[in-house]
Design an enzyme around this catalytic site. Structure first.
Site, short mmCIF file in Angstrom:
data_model
loop_
_atom_site.label_atom_id
_atom_site.label_comp_id
_atom_site.label_asym_id
_atom_site.label_seq_id
_atom_site.Cartn_x
_atom_site.Cartn_y
_atom_site.Cartn_z
N ASP A 155 0.84 -1.20 0.00
CA ASP A 155 0.00 0.00 0.00
C ASP A 155 0.88 1.26 0.00
O ASP A 155 1.71 1.45 0.89
CB ASP A 155 -0.90 0.00 1.23
CG ASP A 155 -2.02 1.01 1.12
OD1 ASP A 155 -3.18 0.59 1.00
OD2 ASP A 155 -1.73 2.24 1.15
N TYR A 210 -2.98 2.59 -6.90
CA TYR A 210 -1.95 3.61 -6.75
C TYR A 210 -2.42 4.59 -5.67
O TYR A 210 -2.59 5.78 -5.90
CB TYR A 210 -1.68 4.35 -8.06
CG TYR A 210 -1.01 3.48 -9.12
CD1 TYR A 210 -0.38 2.29 -8.77
CD2 TYR A 210 -0.99 3.87 -10.46
CE1 TYR A 210 0.24 1.50 -9.73
CE2 TYR A 210 -0.37 3.08 -11.42
CZ TYR A 210 0.23 1.91 -11.05
OH TYR A 210 0.85 1.14 -12.01
C1 LIG Z 1 6.80 -1.96 -6.35
C2 LIG Z 1 5.34 -1.90 -6.65
C3 LIG Z 1 4.88 -2.30 -7.90
C4 LIG Z 1 3.51 -2.27 -8.21
N1 LIG Z 1 3.08 -2.68 -9.45
C5 LIG Z 1 1.75 -2.73 -9.72
C6 LIG Z 1 1.28 -3.20 -10.97
O1 LIG Z 1 2.05 -3.58 -11.84
N2 LIG Z 1 -0.06 -3.24 -11.17
C7 LIG Z 1 -0.96 -2.83 -10.20
O2 LIG Z 1 -2.17 -2.92 -10.42
N3 LIG Z 1 -0.52 -2.34 -9.02
C8 LIG Z 1 0.80 -2.30 -8.75
N4 LIG Z 1 1.22 -1.84 -7.54
C9 LIG Z 1 0.23 -1.39 -6.55
C10 LIG Z 1 -0.34 -2.57 -5.78
O3 LIG Z 1 -1.22 -3.30 -6.62
C11 LIG Z 1 -1.11 -2.09 -4.56
O4 LIG Z 1 -0.23 -1.47 -3.68
C12 LIG Z 1 -1.83 -3.24 -3.87
O5 LIG Z 1 -2.78 -2.72 -2.99
C13 LIG Z 1 -0.86 -4.13 -3.15
O6 LIG Z 1 -1.48 -5.21 -2.52
P1 LIG Z 1 -0.75 -5.85 -1.26
O7 LIG Z 1 -1.59 -6.95 -0.75
O8 LIG Z 1 0.67 -6.14 -1.60
O9 LIG Z 1 -0.72 -4.61 -0.27
P2 LIG Z 1 -1.29 -4.34 1.21
O10 LIG Z 1 -0.58 -3.11 1.64
O11 LIG Z 1 -1.18 -5.55 2.04
O12 LIG Z 1 -2.82 -4.03 0.96
C14 LIG Z 1 -3.28 -2.96 0.16
C15 LIG Z 1 -4.73 -2.64 0.48
O13 LIG Z 1 -5.53 -3.82 0.34
C16 LIG Z 1 -6.10 -4.20 1.60
N5 LIG Z 1 -5.99 -5.65 1.74
C17 LIG Z 1 -4.84 -6.38 1.69
N6 LIG Z 1 -5.11 -7.67 1.84
C18 LIG Z 1 -6.44 -7.78 1.98
C19 LIG Z 1 -7.31 -8.90 2.20
N7 LIG Z 1 -6.83 -10.14 2.30
N8 LIG Z 1 -8.63 -8.67 2.33
C20 LIG Z 1 -9.11 -7.41 2.26
N9 LIG Z 1 -8.34 -6.33 2.06
C21 LIG Z 1 -7.01 -6.50 1.92
C22 LIG Z 1 -5.27 -3.47 2.62
O14 LIG Z 1 -5.97 -3.29 3.85
C23 LIG Z 1 -4.97 -2.18 1.90
O15 LIG Z 1 -6.08 -1.33 1.93
C24 LIG Z 1 2.59 -1.84 -7.23
C25 LIG Z 1 3.05 -1.44 -5.98
C26 LIG Z 1 4.41 -1.47 -5.68
C27 LIG Z 1 4.88 -1.02 -4.31
#
Ligand SMILES: Cc1cc2nc3c(=O)[nH]c(=O)nc-3n(C[C@H](O)[C@H](O)[C@H](O)COP(=O)(O)OP(=O)(O)OC[C@H]3O[C@@H](n4cnc5c(N)ncnc54)[C@H](O)[C@@H]3O)c2cc1C
Ligand SMILES: *[C@@H]1O[C@H](CO)[C@@H](O)[C@H](O)[C@H]1NC(C)=O
Ligand SMILES: *[C@@H]1O[C@H](CO)[C@@H](O)[C@H](O)[C@H]1NC(C)=O
Ligand SMILES: *[C@@H]1O[C@H](CO)[C@@H](O)[C@H](O)[C@H]1NC(C)=O
Ligand SMILES: *[C@@H]1O[C@H](CO)[C@@H](O)[C@H](O)[C@H]1NC(C)=O
Ligand SMILES: *[C@@H]1O[C@H](CO)[C@@H](O)[C@H](O)[C@H]1NC(C)=O
Ligand SMILES: *[C@@H]1O[C@H](CO)[C@@H](O)[C@H](O)[C@H]1NC(C)=O
Length: 529
Positions: A111, A471
């Site tokens: 996030d 994003y």
């Molecule tokens: C290096 C990098 C590259 C990226 N590249 C892309 C890309 O190519 N395409 C793209 O679309 N995005 C991309 N992103 C953005 C990414 O998709 C978002 O940050 C996404 O929310 C990450 O999910 P996460 O589970 O890793 O994050 P977390 O920080 O764990 O969660 C993000 C959000 O989702 C919620 N959440 C997480 N898990 C759950 C669950 N099990 N149930 C309900 N809610 C939940 C969290 O509470 C928070 O609101 C990128 C981000 C980074 C840092």
């Protein structure tokens, strides 16, 4: 006299209730409740971290990807439950709710604004990273993938099972399935197959009452909402059921640079006209980026072009020659490889890197601080504006943009097919991304990001100026941690969800009327008559 007494009573009541509000929600009772609600078969102890545990800090930081927000000493943080079993998820929801503790759900921890691991009211982190099993059914071209699995793990499992199946999702292999997919999930198969949520067919969700909803018990409306509306407003996603897509055995990729001296601005201008009209098998991303020379004063800007093509190098050459000869692609620039190998190529791993790097979960995140913003573009950006962008970029120390082409099936999927609304009529989506290593540089970087965002305003989507939920950008509107002001929520909600906001608010009102699952940018429960 009676009136005075009742006024006094009222005052006392107000005081009592506001007092109850500021009283520390009962952490001890929360922990007791957790133990009571979990079984000896699946003990909560191995999943539970409080500040006393020696491994608490490492448990916290390993999935806090933005150092700007990482704060393991946060006194509002009651505990981390790194669930090892579905019952741990259920107990955490029930016990947090009954003890007035907020939860932050974290899967991959990417996030951008740290909203999966920070809060200014007492909270517990429900960390999903240990729930990461993946099962592939090749004959049905389907899979179940747990929320804590990473995209790298999913891609690896798919490739082990079949050389001609894939899943459309993001480029970074450490993205968590929980957040990434519920926020949309786009990547380089987008023009051919759309985004992750277009291929989600079922899920297992723990609702605000701690009940598991799946299959027939998971309402079609709730499934619609978590496909792009963000999971964290509606429940905890434990697992997704997804359809896989067909890819050829051999794909073609390239990445080439154009410096400003080599005419990058002209090529990028032409790219704006053609990239959304190319055959949908081709995804051609443009990345304007700051290039640091041998000495710091020698900064410049270059545009890097990445291609992913579902076909042979010969066909790709013919398309490039016809549609964008200005880029000057040569056969030697093109590499033919399997789909799984393209995932390494996009991550800039050198040729020959073993595929097992996709399984890495670096426990000490690079340590960068960063900020991102997004825009949707519907008409070409004039060259003189591009020149102004380059000027601002030169003031950063580390900054890049991604211009991601739209078109293809993105023009054909209706805006209300899923909660993710940004479909037809976009030429491309921009991501602005700045990173730095020293907290003292934060204000300067945030200021420059605002400058570039202000510059772009007349040239991007408007009324509202759309933004991409994945994003996450706190500047588009936000509430304090424990409170949901509906008017404020509509401001960020419209930017993220456009015309889908109304239905999202109604679904929220149906499944979480008391607004337990709330955070700074959550969807408010509102029944619109
Ligand atoms: C290096 C990098 C590259 C990226 N590249 C892309 C890309 O190519 N395409 C793209 O679309 N995005 C991309 N992103 C953005 C990414 O998709 C978002 O940050 C996404 O929310 C990450 O999910 P996460 O589970 O890793 O994050 P977390 O920080 O764990 O969660 C993000 C959000 O989702 C919620 N959440 C997480 N898990 C759950 C669950 N099990 N149930 C309900 N809610 C939940 C969290 O509470 C928070 O609101 C990128 C981000 C980074 C840092
Ligand atoms: C944290 O400490 C408690 C109390 O000592 C213990 O019961 C628990 O198992 C520890 N948690 C982990 C994940 O080791
Ligand atoms: C957290 O507190 C410990 C002990 O007081 C300290 O050593 C550490 O530097 C702090 N960490 C952060 C990130 O502030
Ligand atoms: C393109 O630019 C990037 C970033 O500046 C650099 O790392 C890379 O080596 C360049 N590639 C070529 C082929 O010039
Ligand atoms: C590109 O097109 C030109 C003519 O349009 C042709 O002469 C040339 O051979 C083509 N090159 C490739 C690599 O296809
Ligand atoms: C994929 O990459 C691996 C590791 O670098 C390599 O051994 C293999 O030959 C590659 N396969 C294809 C089809 O590109
Ligand atoms: C950051 O600023 C503080 C206070 O002004 C200063 O003490 C510190 O040395 C600075 N850090 C760096 C890395 O410049």
């Amino acid at each position: 006299m009676r009136e005075i007494v009742s006024v006094l009573l009222l005052v006392l009541l107000v005081l009592a209730s506001s007092d109850a509000h500021v009283t520390k929600p009962n952490a001890e009772k929360f922990l007791r409740c957790l133990r009571y609600r979990t079984s000896r078969v699946n003990p909560i102890n191995e999943a539970l971290y409080t500040h006393d545990n020696s491994t608490f800090v490492s448990s916290y930081v390993s999935y806090a990807k933005n150092k700007r927000f990482s704060n393991p000493n946060d006194t509002k943080l009651v505990a981390i439950v790194a669930a090892k079993h579905e019952s741990h998820v259920q107990a955490t929801v029930v016990c947090a709710k009954s003890n007035r503790i907020q939860i932050r759900i974290r899967s991959g921890g990417h996030d951008y604004e740290g909203l999966s691991y920070i809060s200014s009211v007492p909270f517990v982190i429900l960390d999903m990273h240990d729930l990461r099993s993946i099962t592939i059914d090749v004959s049905r071209k389907q899979a179940w993938v747990d929320a804590g699995a990473t995209m790298g793990e999913l891609y690896t499992k798919i490739a082990e099972a079949s050389k001609t199946l894939a899943f459309p999702a993001g480029v970074c292999p450490t993205l968590g399935a929980g957040g990434h997919i519920s926020g949309g999930g786009y990547g380089n198969l987008m023009r051919k197959y759309g985004i992750s949520v277009d291929h989600v067919v079922d899920a297992r969700v723990v609702d605000a009452n701690g009940k598991i909803l799946t299959g027939a018990t998971l309402g079609a409306d709730l499934l619609w909402a978590i496909r792009g509306g963000g999971g964290a407003s509606f429940g905890v996603i434990v697992s997704w059921k997804i359809n896989l897509v067909d890819v050829p055995k051999t794909l073609t990729v390239f990445k080439v640079n154009k410096t400003l001296e080599q005419g990058a601005t002209d090529v990028l201008y032409k790219w704006q006209l053609v990239s959304s009209k190319l055959p949908q098998e081709l995804f051609l991303r443009a990345m304007p980026q700051l290039v640091i020379g041998a000495v710091p004063s020698q900064k410049s800007v270059a545009v890097r072009f990445y291609a992913q093509f579902l076909g042979s190098a010969r066909r790709l050459m013919a398309i490039m020659n016809k549609s964008l000869p200005e880029l000057g692609i040569k056969r030697e620039d093109c590499y033919e490889m399997s789909w799984i190998n393209t995932t390494l190529f996009w991550q800039n791993y050198p040729v020959g890197t073993p595929i097992s790097v996709l399984l890495d979960r670096p426990s000490n995140p690079a340590g960068a601080l960063f900020k991102s913003k997004s825009d949707y573009v519907k008409k070409p950006i004039p060259k003189e504006v591009m020149e102004k962008i380059w000027k601002i970029m030169l003031n950063f120390n580390n900054m890049f943009m991604q211009w991601n082409p739209y078109g293809g099936v993105m023009d054909k999927i209706p805006a209300d097919a899923t909660a993710f609304p940004h479909r037809k009529g976009n030429l491309f989506k921009i991501q602005y991304f700045a990173l730095w290593g020293d907290a003292n540089a934060t204000n300067a970087n945030l200021g420059l990001m605002k400058e570039i965002y202000n510059l772009m305003e007349p040239y991007v989507s408007s009324n509202p100026r759309a933004a991409f939920l994945n994003y996450r950008d706190i500047d588009v509107g936000s509430n304090p941690s424990g409170v949901t002001n509906v008017e404020e929520a509509k401001i960020y909600g419209e930017k993220y969800f456009l015309g889908n906001l109304k239905r999202l608010m109604e679904i929220k009102a149906k499944y979480d009327p008391k607004n337990f699952f709330r955070y700074e940018q959550s969807i408010p429960p509102v029944r619109v008559m």
